[in-house]
Design a protein around this motif. Sequence first.
Motif, PDB file in Angstrom:
ATOM      1  N   VAL A 153       0.430  -1.245  -0.206  1.00 16.47           N
ATOM      2  CA  VAL A 153      -0.203  -0.409   0.337  1.00 16.47           C
ATOM      3  C   VAL A 153       0.851   1.203   0.155  1.00 16.47           C
ATOM      4  CG1 VAL A 153      -2.194   1.847   1.601  1.00 16.47           C
ATOM      5  CG2 VAL A 153      -2.247  -1.331   1.676  1.00 16.47           C
ATOM      6  N   LYS A 154       1.820   1.191   0.832  1.00 17.28           N
ATOM      7  CA  LYS A 154       2.690   2.719   1.041  1.00 17.28           C
ATOM      8  C   LYS A 154       3.698   2.749  -0.757  1.00 17.28           C
ATOM      9  CE  LYS A 154       5.375   4.933   4.551  1.00 17.28           C
ATOM     10  NZ  LYS A 154       6.481   5.109   4.678  1.00 17.28           N
ATOM     11  N   THR A 155       4.437   1.422  -0.436  1.00 14.90           N
ATOM     12  CA  THR A 155       5.229   1.855  -1.159  1.00 14.90           C
ATOM     13  C   THR A 155       4.615   2.106  -2.421  1.00 14.90           C
ATOM     14  OG1 THR A 155       6.644  -0.234   0.103  1.00 14.90           O
ATOM     15  CG2 THR A 155       7.311   0.037  -2.586  1.00 14.90           C
ATOM     16  N   GLY A 156       3.347   1.261  -3.159  1.00 15.45           N
ATOM     17  CA  GLY A 156       2.564   1.685  -4.197  1.00 15.45           C
ATOM     18  C   GLY A 156       2.252   2.733  -4.536  1.00 15.45           C
ATOM     19  N   ARG A 157       2.676   3.479  -3.447  1.00 15.97           N
ATOM     20  CA  ARG A 157       2.035   5.252  -3.650  1.00 15.97           C
ATOM     21  C   ARG A 157       3.411   5.731  -3.667  1.00 15.97           C
ATOM     22  NH1 ARG A 157      -2.671   7.454  -3.642  1.00 15.97           N
ATOM     23  NH2 ARG A 157      -1.834   9.666  -2.286  1.00 15.97           N
ATOM     24  N   THR A 158       4.079   5.127  -3.304  1.00 16.81           N
ATOM     25  CA  THR A 158       6.042   5.710  -3.201  1.00 16.81           C
ATOM     26  C   THR A 158       6.086   5.905  -4.777  1.00 16.81           C
ATOM     27  OG1 THR A 158       6.401   5.115  -1.360  1.00 16.81           O
ATOM     28  CG2 THR A 158       8.270   5.946  -2.804  1.00 16.81           C
ATOM     29  N   LEU A 159       5.923   4.757  -6.342  1.00 12.36           N
ATOM     30  CA  LEU A 159       6.392   4.234  -6.593  1.00 12.36           C
ATOM     31  C   LEU A 159       5.149   4.861  -7.695  1.00 12.36           C
ATOM     32  CD1 LEU A 159       6.040   0.063  -7.482  1.00 12.36           C
ATOM     33  CD2 LEU A 159       7.568   2.150  -7.311  1.00 12.36           C
ATOM     34  N   ILE A 160       4.206   5.504  -7.083  1.00 14.15           N
ATOM     35  CA  ILE A 160       2.857   6.304  -8.258  1.00 14.15           C
ATOM     36  C   ILE A 160       3.272   7.488  -8.261  1.00 14.15           C
ATOM     37  CG2 ILE A 160       0.543   7.213  -8.187  1.00 14.15           C
ATOM     38  CD1 ILE A 160      -0.642   4.399  -7.170  1.00 14.15           C
ATOM     39  N   GLY A 161       3.883   8.133  -6.262  1.00 15.50           N
ATOM     40  CA  GLY A 161       4.113   9.533  -6.843  1.00 15.50           C
ATOM     41  C   GLY A 161       3.084  10.670  -6.674  1.00 15.50           C
ATOM     42  N   ALA A 162       3.450  12.060  -6.285  1.00 16.91           N
ATOM     43  CA  ALA A 162       2.556  13.231  -5.479  1.00 16.91           C
ATOM     44  C   ALA A 162       1.253  13.579  -6.668  1.00 16.91           C
ATOM     45  CB  ALA A 162       3.385  14.165  -4.987  1.00 16.91           C
ATOM     46  N   THR A 163       0.209  12.941  -5.224  1.00 16.07           N
ATOM     47  CA  THR A 163      -1.224  13.197  -6.852  1.00 16.07           C
ATOM     48  C   THR A 163      -0.933  14.225  -7.818  1.00 16.07           C
ATOM     49  OG1 THR A 163      -2.051  13.316  -3.729  1.00 16.07           O
ATOM     50  CG2 THR A 163      -3.737  14.074  -6.834  1.00 16.07           C
ATOM     51  N   ASN A 164       0.199  15.383  -7.422  1.00 19.63           N
ATOM     52  CA  ASN A 164       0.017  16.739  -8.123  1.00 19.63           C
ATOM     53  C   ASN A 164       1.499  16.418  -9.403  1.00 19.63           C
ATOM     54  OD1 ASN A 164       0.800  18.853 -10.272  1.00 19.63           O
ATOM     55  ND2 ASN A 164      -0.326  20.086  -8.465  1.00 19.63           N
ATOM     56  N   PRO A 165       1.240  15.708 -10.855  1.00 20.12           N
ATOM     57  CA  PRO A 165       2.339  15.173 -11.282  1.00 20.12           C
ATOM     58  C   PRO A 165       3.463  15.807 -10.982  1.00 20.12           C
ATOM     59  CG  PRO A 165       0.559  14.479 -12.284  1.00 20.12           C
ATOM     60  CD  PRO A 165       0.117  15.663 -11.484  1.00 20.12           C
ATOM     61  N   ALA A 166       3.262  17.694 -11.178  1.00 20.31           N
ATOM     62  CA  ALA A 166       4.016  18.603 -11.001  1.00 20.31           C
ATOM     63  C   ALA A 166       4.975  18.784 -10.027  1.00 20.31           C
ATOM     64  CB  ALA A 166       2.993  20.260 -11.036  1.00 20.31           C
ATOM     65  N   GLU A 167       4.724  17.654  -8.867  1.00 19.19           N
ATOM     66  CA  GLU A 167       5.594  18.030  -7.727  1.00 19.19           C
ATOM     67  C   GLU A 167       5.768  16.995  -7.698  1.00 19.19           C
ATOM     68  OE1 GLU A 167       2.104  18.700  -5.062  1.00 19.19           O
ATOM     69  OE2 GLU A 167       2.132  21.115  -5.844  1.00 19.19           O
ATOM     70  N   SER A 168       5.747  15.142  -8.382  1.00 18.94           N
ATOM     71  CA  SER A 168       5.777  14.389  -8.497  1.00 18.94           C
ATOM     72  C   SER A 168       7.598  14.289  -8.521  1.00 18.94           C
ATOM     73  CB  SER A 168       5.009  13.670  -9.753  1.00 18.94           C
ATOM     74  OG  SER A 168       3.845  13.517  -9.041  1.00 18.94           O
ATOM     75  N   THR A 169       7.870  13.452  -7.932  1.00 21.15           N
ATOM     76  CA  THR A 169       9.470  13.370  -7.898  1.00 21.15           C
ATOM     77  C   THR A 169      10.180  12.555  -9.377  1.00 21.15           C
ATOM     78  OG1 THR A 169       9.648  12.926  -6.044  1.00 21.15           O
ATOM     79  CG2 THR A 169      11.665  12.204  -6.950  1.00 21.15           C
ATOM     80  N   PRO A 170      10.739  12.985 -10.355  1.00 22.89           N
ATOM     81  CA  PRO A 170      10.900  11.565 -11.519  1.00 22.89           C
ATOM     82  C   PRO A 170      11.954  10.432 -10.594  1.00 22.89           C
ATOM     83  CG  PRO A 170      12.501  14.421 -11.007  1.00 22.89           C
ATOM     84  CD  PRO A 170      11.467  14.112  -9.834  1.00 22.89           C
ATOM     85  N   GLY A 171      10.937   9.883 -11.588  1.00 25.58           N
ATOM     86  CA  GLY A 171      10.889   8.112 -10.979  1.00 25.58           C
ATOM     87  C   GLY A 171      10.234   7.252 -10.990  1.00 25.58           C
TER      88      GLY A 171
END
Length: 221
Positions: A153-171
């Motif tokens: 659950v938690k790692t899945g969210r990490t793989l997905i990234g932040a809700t707003n793609p502009a704030e999502s980490t590359p990778g």
Amino acid sequence: MFSRLFTRAIPRAFAASGYAKRAFTTAATGFVKPSVSKKLVLGATLATTAIATTGLVACADKTPLVGVPGTKFERTFIAIKPDGVNRGLVGEIICRFERKGFKLVGIKILHPTKAQAEEHYADLSTKPFFAGLCNYFSSGAVVAMVWEGKGVVKTGRTLIGATNPAESTPGTIRGDLCIEVGRNIIHGSDSTDSAKAEITLWFKDSEVAEYQGNQTWVYEK
Ligand SMILES: Nc1ncnc2c1ncn2[C@@H]1O[C@H](COP(=O)(O)OP(=O)(O)OP(=O)(O)O)[C@@H](O)[C@H]1O
């Protein structure tokens, strides 16, 4: 006795977690104290028959549909939204979860109704973007999946990234593959409670499969 011979090598944490345990039944339960060699022959014969008949090795325990949080049998609900499906990102997204070591135990493609979208996102019903979100989620095909693994659950969210793609980490999936919050291609359960509710909303018990996979190479024990 027979079921013990074929109990999965990996012990389950059902007793500690309070989840019900469902043992499979076989015709062998009526046998009384056969000799060791007879038991082995009997076990091997029945196993061969079971594999030939079903193509599967029977398991003594069955993981509950919603998984077992806190164990390697934890489960989460992941949905590739209509933009992700139409952009041809299904394989890419599945690949990222698979490469991590998580196990895909349920998958189907469907076109959600507006009502299903509203139920899925019911907790956001007061948000100003709710109507647009439900229109978007029900605007085309969605790939709905159940993934299993320790911390999924938690790692899945990490793989997905932040809700707003502009704030999502590359990778991350959103960091690499999309631009706008209203077209962020994927949904993942944000807690084990959400996972439980969402898996139950989208999947029936018969739509989730159990198989051994390469888990002995993913986990230390
Ligand atoms: N400000 C916004 N404008 C438009 N859409 C938004 C906005 N905030 C969130 N959304 C949409 O609503 C979805 C649900 O928002 P939520 O706050 O639950 O984020 P999330 O948990 O990261 O996303 P999801 O539930 O889809 O995994 C987001 O994924 C996004 O598609």
